[in-house]
Enzyme design. Sequence first.
Site, PDB file in Angstrom:
ATOM      1  N   CYS A  57       0.834  -1.210   0.000  1.00  0.00           N
ATOM      2  CA  CYS A  57       0.000   0.000   0.000  1.00  0.00           C
ATOM      3  C   CYS A  57       0.867   1.257   0.000  1.00  0.00           C
ATOM      4  CB  CYS A  57      -0.899   0.024   1.232  1.00  0.00           C
ATOM      5  SG  CYS A  57      -2.188  -1.224   1.234  1.00  0.00           S
ATOM      6  N   GLU A  59       0.804   4.005   1.842  1.00  0.00           N
ATOM      7  CA  GLU A  59       1.280   4.526   3.123  1.00  0.00           C
ATOM      8  C   GLU A  59       2.407   3.674   3.695  1.00  0.00           C
ATOM      9  OE1 GLU A  59      -1.639   3.383   2.127  1.00  0.00           O
ATOM     10  OE2 GLU A  59      -3.090   3.404   3.763  1.00  0.00           O
ATOM     11  N   CYS A  92      -5.821   0.488   5.280  1.00  0.00           N
ATOM     12  CA  CYS A  92      -6.324  -0.873   5.503  1.00  0.00           C
ATOM     13  C   CYS A  92      -5.822  -1.384   6.862  1.00  0.00           C
ATOM     14  CB  CYS A  92      -5.868  -1.803   4.375  1.00  0.00           C
ATOM     15  SG  CYS A  92      -4.131  -2.289   4.483  1.00  0.00           S
ATOM     16  N   CYS A  95      -2.032  -1.873   7.193  1.00  0.00           N
ATOM     17  CA  CYS A  95      -1.307  -0.595   7.291  1.00  0.00           C
ATOM     18  C   CYS A  95      -1.499   0.037   8.668  1.00  0.00           C
ATOM     19  CB  CYS A  95      -1.764   0.369   6.208  1.00  0.00           C
ATOM     20  SG  CYS A  95      -1.082  -0.046   4.596  1.00  0.00           S
TER      21      CYS A  95
END
Length: 141
Positions: A57, A59, A92, A95
Amino acid sequence: MGADGNWERLLEKAFEAREHAYVPYSQFRVGACILTTDGSYILGANIENAAYGSTNCAERSAVFSAYSQGYRKEEIKALAIVTEADRLTTPCGACRQVLSELLQPDTPIVLSNRRETAVTTIARLLPDSFGSEDLQESKNF
Ligand code: THU
């Protein structure tokens, strides 16, 4: 970032990162950017993989990049996460777990989809999280 909470430049950089997303499977572009205490902007984008679970992802890309460059949580002033989705995209579950260890609990996390901007923290996104302190306790058994 201004003291007034003006996130314009941070968001601009996060949208720039979004252009670097590698998303042949979802076409869902996410950009992220970390602002450090020395004024650096560290970009991250989502990078997908044919083995879908190996996707990273945006981030996580940004925070792993910051740590890879030697920064630690005390030097991370803010994290922005951006999309152009109808509603703001929040991190998510995986994360959130990573951010709960690699960010300070109250570091601003700025979300934007260009139309709307909101500021939250990992303490709010993942309360009562599992962390390194829990591993320490297990040594008492
Ligand atoms: N994704 C992110 O990069 N960050 C989020 O906060 C939500 C989801 C990515 C993972 C995948 O590449 C795509 O969005 C669709 O799930």
